[in-house]
Design an enzyme around this catalytic site. Structure first.
Site, PDB file in Angstrom:
ATOM      1  N   ARG A 106      11.515  18.962  50.448  1.00 14.62           N
ATOM      2  CA  ARG A 106      12.669  18.109  50.142  1.00 14.62           C
ATOM      3  C   ARG A 106      13.641  18.142  51.320  1.00 14.62           C
ATOM      4  O   ARG A 106      14.161  19.209  51.647  1.00 14.62           O
ATOM      5  CB  ARG A 106      13.358  18.610  48.885  1.00 14.62           C
ATOM      6  CG  ARG A 106      14.583  17.800  48.426  1.00 14.62           C
ATOM      7  CD  ARG A 106      15.240  18.478  47.219  1.00 14.62           C
ATOM      8  NE  ARG A 106      14.304  18.674  46.130  1.00 14.62           N
ATOM      9  CZ  ARG A 106      14.517  19.498  45.087  1.00 14.62           C
ATOM     10  NH1 ARG A 106      15.639  20.186  45.011  1.00 14.62           N
ATOM     11  NH2 ARG A 106      13.608  19.614  44.135  1.00 14.62           N
ATOM     12  N   HIS A 151      13.280  24.132  48.501  1.00 14.46           N
ATOM     13  CA  HIS A 151      12.332  23.050  48.801  1.00 14.46           C
ATOM     14  C   HIS A 151      12.429  22.613  50.259  1.00 14.46           C
ATOM     15  O   HIS A 151      11.441  22.177  50.849  1.00 14.46           O
ATOM     16  CB  HIS A 151      12.623  21.849  47.899  1.00 14.46           C
ATOM     17  CG  HIS A 151      12.103  21.972  46.509  1.00 14.46           C
ATOM     18  ND1 HIS A 151      10.820  21.607  46.141  1.00 14.46           N
ATOM     19  CD2 HIS A 151      12.699  22.406  45.373  1.00 14.46           C
ATOM     20  CE1 HIS A 151      10.654  21.795  44.853  1.00 14.46           C
ATOM     21  NE2 HIS A 151      11.781  22.289  44.344  1.00 14.46           N
ATOM     22  N   ASP A 158       7.352  21.682  42.803  1.00 11.90           N
ATOM     23  CA  ASP A 158       7.549  21.466  41.368  1.00 11.90           C
ATOM     24  C   ASP A 158       6.294  20.813  40.832  1.00 11.90           C
ATOM     25  O   ASP A 158       5.878  19.763  41.342  1.00 11.90           O
ATOM     26  CB  ASP A 158       8.744  20.551  41.116  1.00 11.90           C
ATOM     27  CG  ASP A 158      10.069  21.175  41.532  1.00 11.90           C
ATOM     28  OD1 ASP A 158      10.161  22.420  41.554  1.00 11.90           O
ATOM     29  OD2 ASP A 158      11.010  20.421  41.829  1.00 11.90           O
ATOM     30  N   GLU A 240      13.073  27.700  35.647  1.00 12.38           N
ATOM     31  CA  GLU A 240      12.370  26.413  35.643  1.00 12.38           C
ATOM     32  C   GLU A 240      10.866  26.647  35.587  1.00 12.38           C
ATOM     33  O   GLU A 240      10.280  27.141  36.553  1.00 12.38           O
ATOM     34  CB  GLU A 240      12.731  25.597  36.900  1.00 12.38           C
ATOM     35  CG  GLU A 240      14.212  25.259  37.008  1.00 12.38           C
ATOM     36  CD  GLU A 240      14.558  24.535  38.305  1.00 12.38           C
ATOM     37  OE1 GLU A 240      13.694  24.447  39.213  1.00 12.38           O
ATOM     38  OE2 GLU A 240      15.696  24.038  38.412  1.00 12.38           O
ATOM     39  N   HIS A 243       8.795  25.298  38.720  1.00 11.09           N
ATOM     40  CA  HIS A 243       9.240  25.593  40.085  1.00 11.09           C
ATOM     41  C   HIS A 243       8.557  26.852  40.640  1.00 11.09           C
ATOM     42  O   HIS A 243       8.724  27.945  40.087  1.00 11.09           O
ATOM     43  CB  HIS A 243      10.761  25.769  40.058  1.00 11.09           C
ATOM     44  CG  HIS A 243      11.403  26.061  41.373  1.00 11.09           C
ATOM     45  ND1 HIS A 243      12.325  25.229  41.956  1.00 11.09           N
ATOM     46  CD2 HIS A 243      11.289  27.125  42.224  1.00 11.09           C
ATOM     47  CE1 HIS A 243      12.748  25.748  43.092  1.00 11.09           C
ATOM     48  NE2 HIS A 243      12.133  26.910  43.271  1.00 11.09           N
TER      49      HIS A 243
END
Length: 270
Positions: A106, A151, A158, A240, A243
């Site tokens: 990301r 990320h 994810d 999460e 994740h």
């Protein structure tokens, strides 16, 4: 005046040329996009069987619009992380399942987009699905949004599990009625993954991997995902279920900002 006209015209042309040269950037001055360093790869080059549903390339995410930096709907990771996913995928395929990734590397500009959105308290267009029980003023304090993301280091992903043969997931239609991400599977936005108890990116404590409120079936699915990835070198984020970060990270202290695109990657050598 006639004698000086040619000279004046020549002087004017020369001045115009010099002005143009001054405002046109040289190749060294021209803006170029950041490029990924050696060691980053497209997941599809390592394992084309892993399903990719890159949510931040689309408007179906908690912001409600495509996120900055996602030029292509593709998963980019560090090479060790991609190879570890390939190992996990081989294990799942033997059991009749496939991995499906929602987000991989990301760019920092995407994280900045999240931060701007979180600071705009008036924008709650996707609240009904992604954070129905969370006040937007608490997104930073509760840890749902941060100014830096693992990320951006390239080894975090994810993802979920899909039973094979995979059924298609219908596209999200902007403006359609939203359904809470923590509702029963049949009442959430349709996803071809197995039932994990919540949808992806559900800002809710029910997303905690070991939350005791999930059903036995949902627990089994979460344990299958975590157990498979742990054996391949990944560590789960307890808050999460989707994740995971590959350890050791090749770039543990660097947050990259090259765009998600094939052109940003070094030449593949597979």
């Amino acid at each position: 005046m006639t004698l000086f006209a040619p000279a004046l015209r020549k002087l004017a042309v020369t001045a115009a040329a010099l002005f143009a040269a001054a405002i046109v950037p040289s190749p060294a001055q021209a803006h170029t996009e950041p490029q990924a360093p050696k060691g980053f790869v497209a997941l599809r080059d390592v394992d084309p069987t892993i399903i990719q549903e890159m949510r931040y390339f689309t408007p179906h995410n908690f912001v409600g619009e495509p996120i900055d930096g996602y030029r292509k709907p593709m998963c980019i990771l560090t090479e060790p992380a991609a190879k570890a996913l390939h190992k996990a995928q081989r294990s799942l395929l033997r059991k009749g399942y496939s991995l499906k990734v929602y987000d991989c590397y990301r760019p920092q500009r995407a994280v900045d987009h999240f931060v701007r959105w979180a600071e705009d308290l008036k924008d709650e267009r996707m609240k009904g699905e992604f954070y129905p029980r969370v006040d937007k003023t608490r997104l930073f304090e509760d840890g749902y949004i941060a100014k830096k993301s693992g990320h951006s280091r390239g080894s975090t992903v994810d993802l979920t599990i899909v039973r094979l043969p995979a059924k298609p997931t219908r596209p999200y239609v902007p403006g359609e009625p939203l359904k809470p991400c923590y509702g029963p599977q049949g009442e959430r936005f349709p996803d071809n993954s197995v039932d994990m108890g919540t949808g992806f990116d559900c800002f809710d404590t029910l997303s905690h991997t070991d939350d005791p409120r999930v059903t036995a079936k949902q627990r089994a699915h979460r344990d299958l995902l975590r157990g498979t990835l742990v054996k391949s070198g990944f560590v789960n984020l307890p808050e999460e279920w989707w994740h995971f970060t590959y350890k050791p990270e090749p770039f543990p202290d660097t947050y990259f900002d090259f765009p998600v695109s094939r052109r940003a990657l070094p030449v593949a050598h597979f």
